[in-house]
Design an enzyme around this catalytic site. Structure first.
Site, PDB file in Angstrom:
ATOM      1  N   ARG A 298      51.709 -34.008  69.495  1.00  0.00           N
ATOM      2  CA  ARG A 298      51.475 -34.325  68.186  1.00  0.00           C
ATOM      3  C   ARG A 298      51.057 -35.385  67.469  1.00  0.00           C
ATOM      4  NH1 ARG A 298      55.908 -35.320  65.689  1.00  0.00           N
ATOM      5  NH2 ARG A 298      57.533 -33.907  66.651  1.00  0.00           N
TER       6      ARG A 298
ATOM      7  N   TYR B 166      36.117 -25.479  46.014  1.00  0.00           N
ATOM      8  CA  TYR B 166      36.485 -24.361  46.717  1.00  0.00           C
ATOM      9  C   TYR B 166      37.706 -24.092  46.299  1.00  0.00           C
ATOM     10  CZ  TYR B 166      38.919 -22.492  50.611  1.00  0.00           C
ATOM     11  OH  TYR B 166      39.593 -21.706  51.610  1.00  0.00           O
TER      12      TYR B 166
ATOM     13  N   ASP C  12      34.896 -34.493  49.627  1.00  0.00           N
ATOM     14  CA  ASP C  12      34.880 -33.464  50.451  1.00  0.00           C
ATOM     15  C   ASP C  12      33.584 -33.268  50.917  1.00  0.00           C
ATOM     16  OD1 ASP C  12      34.615 -30.794  51.744  1.00  0.00           O
ATOM     17  OD2 ASP C  12      36.261 -29.928  50.674  1.00  0.00           O
TER      18      ASP C  12
ATOM     19  N   LYS D 296      33.408 -25.630  59.443  1.00  0.00           N
ATOM     20  CA  LYS D 296      32.125 -25.097  59.086  1.00  0.00           C
ATOM     21  C   LYS D 296      30.926 -26.022  59.689  1.00  0.00           C
ATOM     22  CE  LYS D 296      34.512 -22.915  55.725  1.00  0.00           C
ATOM     23  NZ  LYS D 296      35.666 -23.800  55.531  1.00  0.00           N
TER      24      LYS D 296
HETATM   25  C1  LIG Z   1      34.234 -27.024  50.661  1.00  0.00           C
HETATM   26  C2  LIG Z   1      35.413 -26.763  51.346  1.00  0.00           C
HETATM   27  N1  LIG Z   1      36.580 -27.686  51.584  1.00  0.00           N
HETATM   28  C3  LIG Z   1      37.463 -27.192  52.428  1.00  0.00           C
HETATM   29  C4  LIG Z   1      37.827 -26.029  52.880  1.00  0.00           C
HETATM   30  C5  LIG Z   1      39.177 -25.594  53.654  1.00  0.00           C
HETATM   31  O1  LIG Z   1      38.930 -25.636  54.939  1.00  0.00           O
HETATM   32  P1  LIG Z   1      39.550 -24.849  56.117  1.00  0.00           P
HETATM   33  O2  LIG Z   1      39.127 -23.279  55.797  1.00  0.00           O
HETATM   34  O3  LIG Z   1      39.021 -25.312  57.338  1.00  0.00           O
HETATM   35  O4  LIG Z   1      41.126 -24.988  55.986  1.00  0.00           O
HETATM   36  C6  LIG Z   1      36.891 -25.104  52.727  1.00  0.00           C
HETATM   37  C7  LIG Z   1      37.078 -23.678  53.397  1.00  0.00           C
HETATM   38  O5  LIG Z   1      36.056 -23.016  52.972  1.00  0.00           O
HETATM   39  C8  LIG Z   1      35.491 -25.392  51.901  1.00  0.00           C
HETATM   40  O6  LIG Z   1      34.633 -24.668  51.946  1.00  0.00           O
END
Ligand SMILES: Cc1ncc(COP(=O)(O)O)c(C=O)c1O
Length: 397
Positions: free
Chosen positions: A66, A119, A192, A217
């Protein structure tokens, strides 16, 4: 296109870490051949604990997975190099990364500015999880630096949360301009960078304090792993995050870290093809009579095109568009494609199509972040461009 974030792509890397061109770092940073066997690919250390050389004397600093695991370390070193950060931490998902970051930097009573378009899961984290713990948030049009300036003047702000390009409307935020405003206001700037990936944009080089990724992604790139990452410029913040990550435990497992690292090695060539195909798709959609609007920062008519050209090295693989027939037609288009697969997520080699209003962005319904019902979002993959165009033309009728 102009070289933007981080200057011309050349000799980059984490301070004090390996240096080299992006593609070299993607393949080699954190990934030296195994000293014991010469294996050119990092091993999957599928292990929870480690023999210690004496009480309080763990070998190489590894005592429990961990806290740290060698496969995760390899991924973290590579991510730090690609984003030009001092430290990266790999998580079980993008949401685990966001949660760990926000609970490290925020305390009850703190206020965060968030995008008006983001998101849905990020909005849900602020609205349903953090707000009950007295961390308040305010959606602000972050593409408008004046609006951000006013919001920063109105009350103390702990952090500004940016997506650029945004999910799903592909808005562009001027990271450098916001970094200057945040520095004046004493607010932390978190970006992000999921939609761009570090190949197309390096927010830390533009003045951001923290970069967040859903590595699920583009970084992973093959729709076979869920993961997240936080990369920081400041080593002290990196320490605080590592403490929080160990204390709360949302870490990436060894196999997930290994899969993500395998994806990263081809990130550069994939992103070039994603961007190439997406521009062709956006151009076709912009001229199609059944389409009323196209959101792609690579189109000269996009309101953020100039800024994107300045701070990104390419425009990426995400395209959204609105259809003339309204919500029902948008849903029908999503059901009619054959090459584009109807599904959530993005950034994999295969093309995906989805209806944000009823799928990925259900959690923003009724909020300021609600997305239009006639919107369709595409994650343009790396298949033959002609097949993608033909598939969309057939679906649009
Ligand atoms: C721009 C963005 N940030 C964060 C996330 C969250 O990521 P995760 O699905 O890996 O938890 C997503 C998920 O689609 C996203 O599109």
């Amino acid at each position: 296109m102009s070289a933007g974030a981080g200057g011309p792509r050349g000799r980059t890397g984490a301070p004090g870490g390996p240096r080299g061109g992006f593609e070299t770092l993607a393949i080699h940073a954190g990934q030296d051949p195994d000293p014991a066997t010469g294996a050119v690919v990092p091993a999957i250390y599928q292990v929870s604990t480690y023999a210690q050389d004496g009480v309080g004397n763990p070998r190489g600093g590894y005592e429990y997975s961990r806290t740290a695991n060698p496969t995760r370390t390899a991924l973290e070193q590579c991510l730090a190099a690609l984003e030009g950060g001092t430290r990266a931490l790999a998580f079980a998902s993008g949401m685990a990364a966001e949660d760990c970051l926000l609970r490290t930097i925020c305390r009850p009573g703190d206020h965060v500015l968030i995008p008006q378009d983001a998101y849905g899961g990020t909005y849900r984290l602020f609205d349903k999880v953090l707000a009950p713990w007295q961390v308040s948030y305010q959606p602000v049009p972050l593409s408008d630096p004046q609006a951000v300036k006013h919001a920063l003047e109105r009350r103390p702000v702990r952090a500004v949360w940016v997506e650029t390009p945004t999910n799903p409307l592909l808005s562009i935020v001027d990271i450098g301009a916001l970094a200057a405003l945040c520095a004046d206001a004493g607010a932390l700037l978190a970006v992000d960078n999921t939609f761009a990936s570090p190949y197309l944009q390096n927010p830390l080089a533009l003045g951001a304090d923290v970069v967040v990724h859903s590595t699920t992604k583009y970084l992973g790139g093959h729709s076979d792993v869920v993961g997240g990452a936080v990369v920081v410029a400041d080593a002290g913040l990196g320490e605080r995050l590592a403490f929080q990550q160990n204390a709360t435990g949302g870490v990436a497992g060894p196999f997930d870290a290994w899969l993500t690292l395998r994806g990263i090695r081809t990130l550069a060539v994939r992103m070039d093809r994603h961007s190439h195909n997406a521009l062709r798709v956006a151009d076709m959609l912009a001229a199609h009579p059944a389409v009323t609007g196209v959101y792609y920062p690579g189109l000269p008519g996009h309101p953020g095109h100039e800024i994107a050209a300045k701070q990104m090295r390419g425009f990426g693989g995400m395209v959204s568009f609105r259809v003339r027939g309204g919500e029902e037609e948008a849903v029908a288009v999503c059901a009619r494609t054959r090459v584009f697969i109807l599904g959530e997520s993005l950034g994999g080699v295969e093309s995906l199509i989805e209806h944000p209003h009823r799928m990925t962005h259900v959690s923003v319904a009724g909020s300021e972040l609600e997305v239009p019902g006639d919107l369709v979002r595409l994650s343009v993959g790396i298949e033959s461009g002609d097949d993608l165009l033909e598939d969309l033309r057939a679906a649009l009728g």
